[in-house]
Design a protein around this motif. Sequence first.
Motif, PDB file in Angstrom:
ATOM      1  N   ARG A  66      38.673  48.323  34.405  1.00  0.00           N
ATOM      2  CA  ARG A  66      40.081  48.626  34.549  1.00  0.00           C
ATOM      3  C   ARG A  66      40.359  50.128  34.506  1.00  0.00           C
ATOM      4  N   ARG A  74      44.211  39.899  43.028  1.00  0.00           N
ATOM      5  CA  ARG A  74      45.271  40.223  42.068  1.00  0.00           C
ATOM      6  C   ARG A  74      45.178  39.363  40.822  1.00  0.00           C
ATOM      7  N   ARG A 115      41.895  39.747  38.693  1.00  0.00           N
ATOM      8  CA  ARG A 115      41.879  41.025  37.975  1.00  0.00           C
ATOM      9  C   ARG A 115      42.742  40.931  36.715  1.00  0.00           C
ATOM     10  N   ILE A 116      43.953  40.419  36.891  1.00  0.00           N
ATOM     11  CA  ILE A 116      44.856  40.304  35.743  1.00  0.00           C
ATOM     12  C   ILE A 116      44.282  39.364  34.690  1.00  0.00           C
ATOM     13  N   ILE A 153      41.584  41.107  32.683  1.00  0.00           N
ATOM     14  CA  ILE A 153      42.201  42.039  31.731  1.00  0.00           C
ATOM     15  C   ILE A 153      42.780  41.277  30.544  1.00  0.00           C
TER      16      ILE A 153
END
Lengths: 328, 342
Positions: B131, B227, B230-231, B234
Amino acid sequence: MAATAIERLHRRSLGIRRALGPIAEARGMARGMLWTGAGITLVFVLLAIFAPVLSPYGFDQYQAGGRRFAQLAHPGHGHILGTTVQSTDVLSRIVWGTQTELEVVGLALAFGLVIGVPLGLIAGYFGGLFDRAAVLFMDAMFAFPPLLLAIVIAFLLGSSVSSGVLVAALAITITYVPQYFRVVRNHVISVREEPYVEAARALGAKPFTILRKYVFFNVVQNVPVIATLNAADAVLTLTALGFLGYGVQPTQGAEWGYDVSRAVSDAASGIWWTGLFPGLAIVLLVTGLTLVGEGLNETINPVLRKRSIRRVDFAAPSLEPSTEILEP
Amino acid sequence: MNQTGPSLKRYAITRLALVVPMVFILLTLVFLLMRVAPGNPVSAALGGHAPPAVIKAISHQLGYDKPVYVQYAHYLGQIIRGNFGTTISDRRSVGSIILVNGAATLELTFFALIVAIVVGVLVGLVSGRFRDSPIDAGGRLFGIVVYATPVFFLGMLAQLVFGIWLNWLPTSDQASPITEALLQTHTNIFFIDAIIDGNWTALKDIVEHLILPATTLGIVYGGVFIRLIRINVIRTLKEDYIEAARARGINERSVVYRHAFRNALVPVITVVGLSIALLLGGAILTETTFNWPGIGHELYVYLQNRDYAAVQGIVVVFALVVVAASIVIDFATAFIDPRVRY
C-alpha cells in the motif's frame, strides 16, 4: 429579516464547508488523486464552456468556404486530429462532444439526487410499509444489468421524447436512483437511533425538521463520493448508449461513443484516428471523475482514511502507528 | 460477532421467500415498460409498412388485441411454465435464442471471467500488500484506467492492433464459416462441442476467435476486482488476527500469504455474484463490437427491429439470471463464511 437571511446563509456555508472538509484534509495519495482528478475534470468543464471559441468547426460541419473537407484525412494539416468518413473534423467533434457528455451527466446526477436522496431519507426515517415497498422495488431494479436498463429506457423514450440529451439523462437516472436510495436509506437507519436525534424527537421537533436539521447533513456526506463515482459511470453508460445508437442522435450533437461506433468499421481498414481520439477523451474524462471519487472515498471512508492527527503524548503507544501520518 | 444471528436454514428460507415478490415485481416492471411504449408492437416489428389486415391478424394470433390485464395474466402464466415468448419479427422462440445464443454468451463471459479474476486478483493483492508504494500507485492507476476504458473502445483498439496491423487474430464472429458449418452441435457451446468431437483444427479456430473478445471484456471487468481486492487486503491487514499472528512471531511472508491473502479473497465470490449484472452489460457491448452471436448481440438486433416481444423475453431472462446468480452467491457465502453460518 436581513439578519436571519445572513445567518441562514452562514449556516448553509458551514454545511458546505463541512461537506468539503475532507478535500482539505486529504493526505498522501488520496490528495494526489483528488487534485489530479479535479484538474482533469476542470479542463473538460472549460472545454465544454468554451467549445464555441475553441472548436475549429461545428460538430457536423463538413465544409468551409464552399469546399468540402477531405474524407478520412490523416491527422495533420488543417485538421489536427484528421477527419471522419462524413468529412467532419475529429477535433471539433471531441470538443463539442464534451458539452454533450457533461450536459447529460449533469442532468442525470441532478435527477438522480433529487429523486433518490429524498426517497432514501423518508423510507429510512419513517420505515414501515413504504420503506418495505420501496426497498423491494429498488432491489428489483438492481436485478437488471444497469446498461440493459438504460438501453431499454432509452429505446422506449426515444420515440416520444425528441431531445436526445433528455432521453439519455433519464435512462441513466433510472439506473442510479436505486444506488442513492440504498446508501441514504441505510445510513438514515443507523443515524435515526442516535441520541441527538432522539433528543430532538423528545423536544418535540417535527419529523421533517429532524430530517432536515439533524439527519440530512450527517447522511449527505457520503453522497459526494457516490455522485462523483456515478458521474464517471454515467459517462460510460452514455457513451455505451451512443455506441449502440441510443440517446443523443447524430443530428443533435457530437457524442464520443457514437463516434467510436462509426470508427469500428474504419478500424477494419486500418484507420485509427477516427476512433482513437474520441475513445481517449472518454478514458480521460472517466479517469478524472473516478480519481475525484476515489480520492474523496479514501478521505471520507473511515476504513481507508488517513488524516493528519495532532501528536498527543500518551503513555501507551498507539496500536497502529504505521497507518497514520504524524504531523508535528 | 454474530452470536444471535439466524441459522443457515432460516437464512435460506428467508432469502428464498424474499425472492418471490422481487421476481414478481421484476416481471411486472418489464411488462409495464413494454406496454407504455407508443404504437402497436406488431406494426413496429414489421417495419411499420405492413397492411392493416395483416397486422390485425398477427395481433389477434399473438393476443395483442386482448385487454392488458388478460395479456398480463397470460404473460405471467407462460413465464411460470418456462415459456418466454416468441419474437414478432422472425418468429423464433425466446427459449431457442437462450439455448443457441446464450451458449455463445456463456462461452464469452466464462473466459472473460477467468481473465478478469487472474488480472484483478494479481494486481489487487500486490497493490494492497504494498500500500502507498509506487507499485500500489501503478496498480491503482491501471485499475482506474481500465475501469475508465469503454469495452467497445478497447475492443476496437484490439481489433486494430492484433487483427489489422499485426494480423495475428480474427476480429469478428465466433468461428470461421467453415468451422461453423462442419462443427457438430452437442451443447451449442462451440468450445465444448469441438472438444467432444476431438476436432482440434476447429478448437484452434474457436480459441483464436475467442481470444480478443474474452480478453477485452476480461481486462475491463478485472478493474472491478482490482479495487475491491486491494481494499480487502488493506482491511484484512488491519484485523486483530493479523496482529495476533505477527505477535506470535510468525514471519511476515507467512502472515501476508497465509492469513491476509486468503481472507481477503473470500469476498471475491460475493463480488463475482454482484457483478454478474455488470458482466452481462459488458457482454452486450463486446458482442456488438466483435459481432459475437450472443444474447446481447441478438438483443441489439431485435432492438433495431423494434421487436418488443423479443426484447421483453430477453430482458426477463437477463434479470432472472442475475437474480439466480445472487441467490447462489448468497448461499455460497453463507456456507463459507462461519460468521454467517452460525
